[in-house]
Motif scaffolding. Structure first.
Motif, PDB file in Angstrom:
ATOM      1  N   MET A   1       0.776  -1.278  -0.058  1.00 50.66           N
ATOM      2  CA  MET A   1       0.054   0.165  -0.062  1.00 50.66           C
ATOM      3  C   MET A   1       0.859   1.142  -0.006  1.00 50.66           C
ATOM      4  O   MET A   1       1.922   1.204   0.496  1.00 50.66           O
ATOM      5  N   GLU A   2       0.526   2.185  -0.855  1.00 48.84           N
ATOM      6  CA  GLU A   2       1.304   3.342  -0.717  1.00 48.84           C
ATOM      7  C   GLU A   2       1.352   4.172   0.556  1.00 48.84           C
ATOM      8  O   GLU A   2       0.679   3.912   1.335  1.00 48.84           O
TER       9      GLU A   2
ATOM     10  N   GLU B   1      -8.414   9.737   6.871  1.00 49.30           N
ATOM     11  CA  GLU B   1      -9.318   9.854   6.019  1.00 49.30           C
ATOM     12  C   GLU B   1      -8.655   9.262   4.526  1.00 49.30           C
ATOM     13  O   GLU B   1      -9.714   8.716   3.823  1.00 49.30           O
ATOM     14  N   SER B   2      -7.517   9.526   4.052  1.00 50.38           N
ATOM     15  CA  SER B   2      -7.048   9.165   2.950  1.00 50.38           C
ATOM     16  C   SER B   2      -6.932   7.597   2.942  1.00 50.38           C
ATOM     17  O   SER B   2      -7.001   6.872   1.956  1.00 50.38           O
TER      18      SER B   2
ATOM     19  N   ARG C   1     -10.306   6.195   2.349  1.00 51.72           N
ATOM     20  CA  ARG C   1     -10.803   6.408   1.017  1.00 51.72           C
ATOM     21  C   ARG C   1     -10.271   5.390   0.316  1.00 51.72           C
ATOM     22  O   ARG C   1     -10.823   4.740  -0.668  1.00 51.72           O
ATOM     23  N   ASN C   2      -9.037   5.260   0.506  1.00 55.34           N
ATOM     24  CA  ASN C   2      -8.196   4.038  -0.331  1.00 55.34           C
ATOM     25  C   ASN C   2      -8.813   2.806  -0.167  1.00 55.34           C
ATOM     26  O   ASN C   2      -8.872   1.778  -1.055  1.00 55.34           O
ATOM     27  N   ILE C   3      -9.073   2.408   1.145  1.00 56.38           N
ATOM     28  CA  ILE C   3      -9.617   0.869   1.366  1.00 56.38           C
ATOM     29  C   ILE C   3     -11.071   0.885   0.699  1.00 56.38           C
ATOM     30  O   ILE C   3     -11.346   0.087   0.330  1.00 56.38           O
ATOM     31  N   GLU C   4     -11.967   1.931   0.885  1.00 58.02           N
ATOM     32  CA  GLU C   4     -13.199   1.901   0.223  1.00 58.02           C
ATOM     33  C   GLU C   4     -13.259   1.777  -1.143  1.00 58.02           C
ATOM     34  O   GLU C   4     -14.026   1.280  -1.558  1.00 58.02           O
TER      35      GLU C   4
ATOM     36  N   SER D   1      -8.911  -1.521  12.458  1.00 53.67           N
ATOM     37  CA  SER D   1      -9.336   0.079  12.381  1.00 53.67           C
ATOM     38  C   SER D   1      -8.475   0.635  11.491  1.00 53.67           C
ATOM     39  O   SER D   1      -7.229  -0.024  11.045  1.00 53.67           O
ATOM     40  N   TYR D   2      -8.743   1.756  11.043  1.00 52.44           N
ATOM     41  CA  TYR D   2      -7.958   2.506  10.170  1.00 52.44           C
ATOM     42  C   TYR D   2      -6.647   2.953  10.644  1.00 52.44           C
ATOM     43  O   TYR D   2      -5.525   3.113  10.261  1.00 52.44           O
ATOM     44  N   SER D   3      -6.809   3.227  12.170  1.00 57.05           N
ATOM     45  CA  SER D   3      -5.367   3.508  12.814  1.00 57.05           C
ATOM     46  C   SER D   3      -4.376   2.467  12.888  1.00 57.05           C
ATOM     47  O   SER D   3      -3.155   2.583  13.017  1.00 57.05           O
ATOM     48  N   ASP D   4      -5.000   1.227  12.960  1.00 55.83           N
ATOM     49  CA  ASP D   4      -3.738   0.226  12.489  1.00 55.83           C
ATOM     50  C   ASP D   4      -2.918   0.161  11.297  1.00 55.83           C
ATOM     51  O   ASP D   4      -1.788  -0.251  11.486  1.00 55.83           O
TER      52      ASP D   4
END
Length: 78
Positions: free
Chosen positions: A1-2, A8-9, A12-15, A63-66
């Motif tokens: 993953m870049e 938030e980014s 969006r990338n995962i979505e 979580s996105y924080s992970d």
């Protein structure tokens, strides 16, 4: 993953990759690294769900924080 900078980014990338295959590299603690293949199933406001491709089908949530703290690393299939 870049390299992404904010939650938030990352979200969006995962979505944008829902339904796609992903290789998941997660820190299992005590110098244990877990590597699994799966599909991103859904994304929610604070977590995302990955369905693993193992002998026993199961789902894991992170979580996105992970992702931000690199406890979990995602590698999308090309």
């Amino acid at each position: 993953m870049e390299s992404v900078k904010t939650i938030e980014s990352i979200k969006r990338n995962i979505e944008n990759h829902i339904g796609e295959k992903v290789t998941l590299k997660a820190n299992g603690g005590r110098k244990k690294i877990l590597i699994n293949n799966g599909v991103i199933e859904s994304a929610h406001p604070s977590i995302f769900v990955v369905r693993l491709d193992n002998d026993i089908p199961r789902k894991v949530t992170y979580s996105y924080s992970d992702v931000l703290t690199k406890t979990v690393q995602l590698y999308f299939a090309l």
